[in-house]
Design a protein around this motif. Structure first.
Motif, short mmCIF file in Angstrom:
data_model
loop_
_atom_site.label_atom_id
_atom_site.label_comp_id
_atom_site.label_asym_id
_atom_site.label_seq_id
_atom_site.Cartn_x
_atom_site.Cartn_y
_atom_site.Cartn_z
N ASN A 145 3.67 -3.41 0.26
CA ASN A 145 2.37 -3.42 -0.46
C ASN A 145 1.98 -4.88 -0.67
O ASN A 145 2.48 -5.55 -1.57
CB ASN A 145 2.45 -2.68 -1.79
N ALA A 154 0.26 0.99 -4.82
CA ALA A 154 -0.15 2.06 -3.90
C ALA A 154 0.39 3.36 -4.44
O ALA A 154 1.56 3.46 -4.84
CB ALA A 154 0.35 1.78 -2.51
N LYS A 155 -0.44 4.39 -4.50
CA LYS A 155 -0.10 5.67 -5.08
C LYS A 155 0.23 6.68 -3.97
O LYS A 155 -0.39 6.68 -2.91
CB LYS A 155 -1.27 6.22 -5.91
N SER A 207 -1.16 7.18 2.19
CA SER A 207 -1.23 6.86 0.76
C SER A 207 -2.66 7.13 0.25
O SER A 207 -3.61 7.18 1.04
CB SER A 207 -0.86 5.39 0.50
N GLU A 208 -2.79 7.27 -1.07
CA GLU A 208 -4.12 7.45 -1.67
C GLU A 208 -4.96 6.19 -1.53
O GLU A 208 -6.19 6.25 -1.57
CB GLU A 208 -4.00 7.81 -3.16
N SER A 209 -4.31 5.05 -1.40
CA SER A 209 -5.06 3.81 -1.27
C SER A 209 -5.55 3.57 0.15
O SER A 209 -6.26 2.59 0.38
CB SER A 209 -4.17 2.62 -1.70
N GLU A 219 4.66 5.67 -6.44
CA GLU A 219 3.96 4.39 -6.56
C GLU A 219 4.77 3.31 -5.88
O GLU A 219 6.01 3.26 -5.99
CB GLU A 219 3.74 4.03 -8.04
N THR A 263 -6.30 -4.33 -5.72
CA THR A 263 -6.35 -3.39 -4.60
C THR A 263 -5.00 -3.39 -3.89
O THR A 263 -4.34 -4.43 -3.77
CB THR A 263 -7.47 -3.76 -3.63
N SER A 264 -4.61 -2.24 -3.45
CA SER A 264 -3.32 -2.14 -2.71
C SER A 264 -3.57 -2.44 -1.22
O SER A 264 -4.59 -2.04 -0.66
CB SER A 264 -2.73 -0.75 -2.87
#
Length: 668
Positions: A577, A583-584, A650-652, A621, A549-550
């Motif tokens: 991170n 992380a994306k 971020s997407e995360s 990323e 997981t980020s």
């Protein structure tokens, strides 16, 4: 003188014709089963010197004339057989009388004399037979009867001596054309004036009718006997019987009886009626059973006194039947042994091979197939030779086996022998053995760096207790051993965790807990095996997915504080991170407070500044442990305490992260 001689000769020949004519008128033809032959009669006239022909039976008319013959002429029988006929001897008085009258009346003219005599077939036959007798002087001796279908010339004795041919003459080539096995001549004996014949050459065997089978030699025999049934006198009808009997032990098949009669008799009737009656009478019978008798009745009229020579030839086929006992060998298999054994114990069986048949079973061989759960010292396929088995004999064969694995085990045995004998049998042995079952349980999902606890379990699910139970756990790559209870041992070089359980009774179980740490992302399979002393190993496996997981963090700080109005102030934004997964689409936006002026910016991506907001292009990323640094240069126009704010997306992240820094700008 010449005339007297001529008259005397004519008288003698006329006497012969008269005697024969009287016999023909009284008795008819010699054989009623032959067709009558036409005759020609010649009438001579001494006075006129002419002759005339007439047909019909011969007749003789004697004249009263006298003549003096010089010599007595031979009669018909003398010419035919080469000897004087009894009839000629009986007419001696007639010849003497003629001679005396000739002397007394020599000068007188003779009366007209008519003489008839038979010409044609009999005269030509007599001349032909006389020629054969001259060429073959030994023709009068008896010869064996020829084979069927092969004619031969045979003399038949007749009264007064001499002989007469009963069949046409066969050439030497005809005798060689049909060679057959030599046969014993027929046994004959004489009873009175009849000839008795026993036995005869046999013809080729024909299909015999079904008869009862007998043991030992079987000899059919045929006895033939002529039996006189009445007195035999010249000119009177007489009767005789030809008795054919089988005194043997088996039937005589395809019987053929052929009877021959001389020319000095005339056949009148025969019962039963013959099937052929040319030169002989022939009867045929399909079969003459043992002890059966056939009587052939014949009636005839003798034409002259003397012996009547008859002959009967018999041909038949001999048959023999047999009764043989056919033996049949058989094979039977019986397998004895325990039906249930414990694993590790002996499981020997005995194979009994027997012959329940009536014959000898030769070259008997057995083949045994041993299942995997049983063990023999010679392997899984056993072949043994037993030799021959007599009827009722049983031979045992021991199979020394040991149980090595639990479960049902089938032993297959096949017995073979000569003549296509095959017998198969099988037996099932239940091998009782402990059955250990291994198992593993734990988390199916772990994050990198997070520990997980796994439970190893073993259970005796068999029908017997077992000892030396052991459990092994292969720890996968990507996880590391942390701890375990109940005295487990871990070998880092093989990554193998060993746990000795010991004894487990039926239905008993045991378990141990093992803690492992997830070192990296991926799917990892745990392999577990449980073994026992006499059981089949049990395997189990379990898969754990390790994910990362980020964890993004943002920090804003000013490098100079306070900052003189009109001087440049620098803000540093750190994006880290701290998680285990990248992380994306990481994006950063900075907001300046009113009174601040944007000078420049630096960062890992391009930026845009307008209306007091600085936007940095999204970063695809940001890996775990990585940090992205942004620097923004600003200035203030008046003294005041101003705030600088940064926002991270971020997407995360479910929501954006924000951070701000307060900076004091002062003036003179």
């Amino acid at each position: 003188m010449r005339r007297s001689v001529w008259l005397l000769a004519m008288c003698g020949f006329a006497g012969l014709s008269l005697h024969e004519a009287r016999a023909q008128e009284a008795f008819g033809p010699a054989n009623p089963f032959e067709s009558a032959k036409p005759t020609r009669s010649m009438f001579f006239s001494a006075r006129e010197g002419s002759e005339a022909e007439a047909s019909g039976p011969s007749r003789f008319v004697r004249s009263t004339g006298e003549s003096a013959p010089e010599a007595a002429p031979k009669n018909f029988y003398s010419e035919l057989f080469g000897s004087e006929s009894p009839i000629a001897a009986g007419d001696t008085l007639l010849a003497a009388e003629a001679e005396a009258e000739a002397k007394e009346k020599a000068t007188s003219t003779s009366e007209v004399m008519q003489a008839t005599f038979e010409q044609g077939s009999e005269q030509s036959e007599a001349s032909e037979i006389q020629q054969v007798r001259d060429e073959r002087p030994n023709l009068g001796t008896a010869r064996p009867f020829p084979r069927r279908g092969q004619p031969d010339a045979r003399p038949v004795p007749v009264a007064g001596g001499g002989s007469r041919l009963s069949q046409p003459i066969a050439t030497e080539q005809a005798e060689e054309a049909q060679p057959t096995a030599p046969t014993p001549p027929a046994e004959t004996e004489s009873r009175g004036s009849f000839t008795i014949s026993r036995g005869a050459p046999t013809r080729p065997a024909a299909p015999a009718p079904e008869v009862a089978a007998n043991a030992g030699p079987q000899t059919p025999s045929v006895r033939v006997e002529w039996v006189k049934k009445s007195d035999i006198n010249v000119g009177q009808e007489c009767a005789c019987e030809l008795v054919v009997k089988n005194p043997g032990s088996t039937a005589a098949a395809n019987l053929e009886v052929e009877a021959f009669f001389p020319k000095n008799i005339r056949l009148v009737a025969a019962e039963p009626h013959p099937i052929a009656g040319a030169s002989s009478l022939t009867w045929r019978f399909e079969q003459l059973a043992p002890g059966e008798t056939q009587v052939l009745a014949v009636k005839f009229i003798p034409l002259e006194r003397g012996a009547i020579a008859t002959r009967a030839d018999v041909r038949f086929s001999a048959s023999a039947s047999g009764n043989f006992n056919v033996a049949e060998p058989l094979l039977a298999i019986k397998i004895d042994g325990p039906s249930e054994v414990l694993v590790g114990e002996p499981a020997s069986h005995t194979v009994h091979v027997s012959n329940p048949g009536t014959g000898i079973a030769s070259n008997v061989q057995i083949e045994a197939l041993i299942p995997d759960g049983l063990e023999h010292a010679r392997g899984k396929r056993l072949v043994m030779d037993l030799g021959s088995l007599n009827p009722g004999e049983t031979r045992p064969v021991r199979l020394a086996l040991a149980a090595t694995a639990g479960g049902p085990q089938v032993i297959q045995v096949q017995a073979r022998g000569e003549g296509g004998l095959v017998q198969t049998s099988s037996v099932e042995v239940a091998v009782v053995a402990p059955r250990v079952v291994a198992g593993i349980d734990g988390p199916g999902l772990r994050y990198v760096g997070r520990p997980g606890t796994y439970t190893l379990k073993v259970m005796n699910d068999g029908a017997a207790p077992t000892d030396n139970v052991r459990v092994m756990h292969k720890i996968p790559e990507g996880m590391s051993f942390v701890s375990a209870d109940r005295g487990t041992q871990y070998d880092p070089s093989t990554r193998l965790l060993s746990w000795f359980v010991g004894r487990l009774t039926v239905g008993q179980s045991s378990e141990v807990k093992v803690t492992l740490n997830s070192d990296r992302i991926g799917e990892f399979t745990h392999f577990v095996r449980a073994t026992a002393e006499h059981g089949v190993p049990s395997d189990a496996q379990f898969t754990t997915a390790v994910e990362g997981t980020s964890s993004l963090a943002i920090e804003v700080r000013d490098l100079d504080d306070p900052v003189e109005v009109g001087s440049e102030a620098i803000y540093e934004v750190l994006v880290r991170n701290e998680g285990s997964a990248p992380a994306k689409n990481v994006g950063l936006a900075c907001e300046m407070a009113p009174g601040m002026t944007f000078i420049s910016a630096e960062g890992p991506s391009e930026h845009i500044a307008e209306n007091g907001v600085i936007l940095f292009r999204t970063q695809a990323e940001l890996g775990p442990g990585q940090t992205a640094t942004y620097k923004i240069h600003v200035s203030a126009e008046s003294a005041a305490s101003l705030r600088f704010r940064a926002r991270l997306s971020s997407e995360s992240l479910a929501e954006p992260l924000t951070s701000e820094e307060l900076t004091k700008f002062y003036g003179e």
